[in-house]
Design an enzyme around this catalytic site. Structure first.
Site: not given
Length: 255
Positions: A34, A153
């Site tokens: 990104r 997670y």
């Protein structure tokens, strides 16, 4: 003919190290992420250091349309991807489930699970058509055993473990190899991201022992992709010598 490797999350840490290692070893590499400026920096570094070609794609792996548009935009001579390294991932926060931040959960699930699925869905049909390819999924020790305050997670990395097994079954008739590489503690931006820029807290994670470094995992990726075609390194757990489980370490006291 030179092979092409696509590495997601190549702007830092493991992804960056893997891209550099594969480029060094003669792969042409597609780097994605990104942060455009970091992709440009890595692209220049590869072009200066190695003879490999490099192509950058800047997009958010959590958004399917962006993933689809980016991969479909590849020039024809970049479309036959031989190795897909599903590296993009993160941990956000370290909280018990009853105090969890929903936005953190969304980021982890969208990146670690859905992002991996999105790009695999778009890249793998080409591998199936050619009956050739190798998918590398970046798992974690967190996908082998749960630790306190890391339930979500860990759940995303357990999902990567299950997806790797399922992909291997689906890809079996086409001769496509699937490898899961599960690192323990690696000194990268991982903890800095988890603790949302709190450097002092992140640094404490790696104090008192010799952690892994990103190149250790890049070495494992290279080992997997350079095996003969009849050999699939299916599941690799790479830990620091001082780490036994996701949350059990032998640390030396500061003198």
């Amino acid at each position: 003919m030179r092979k092409i490797a696509l590495i997601t999350g190549a702007t830092s840490g493991l992804g960056r190290a893997i891209a550099l290692r594969l480029a060094k070893e003669g792969y042409d590499v597609i780097i994605t992420g990104r942060r455009k400026e970091r992709l440009e920096e890595l692209e220049k570094e590869i072009e200066i250091k190695y003879e490999s070609k490099v192509y950058s794609l800047c997009f958010d792996i959590r958004v399917y349309n962006q993933v689809e548009d980016a991969i479909n935009s590849l020039p024809q001579d970049w479309k036959n991807i031989d190795v897909l390294v599903n590296n993009a991932g993160l941990a956000a926060g370290l909280d018990p489930i009853q105090k969890g931040v929903v936005d953190d959960w969304e980021r982890m699930i969208d990146t670690n699970v859905k992002g991996l699925l999105y790009i695999t869905r778009i890249v793998s049909p080409g591998m199936v058509e050619r009956k050739s390819g190798h998918i590398i999924n970046m798992g974690s020790i967190a996908g082998k055993g749960v630790y306190p305050n890391g339930a979500v997670y860990c759940a995303t990395k357990y999902a990567v473990n299950a997806l790797s097994q399922g992909m291997r079954m689906d890809m079996l008739p086409y001769g496509i190899r699937v490898t899961q590489i599960c690192p323990g503690a690696v000194d990268t931006e991982f903890s800095l991201v988890r603790f949302k820029g709190d450097k002092s807290r992140a640094d404490q994670v790696y104090e008192g022992y010799d952690s892994l470094i990103a190149d250790d995992i890049a070495n494992a990726v290279y080992f997997a992709v350079t095996q003969p075609a009849h050999v699939d390194i299916q599941d690799v757990l790479v830990m620091p010598t001082a780490q036994a489980t996701g949350n059990m370490f032998h640390k030396e006291e500061k003198k």
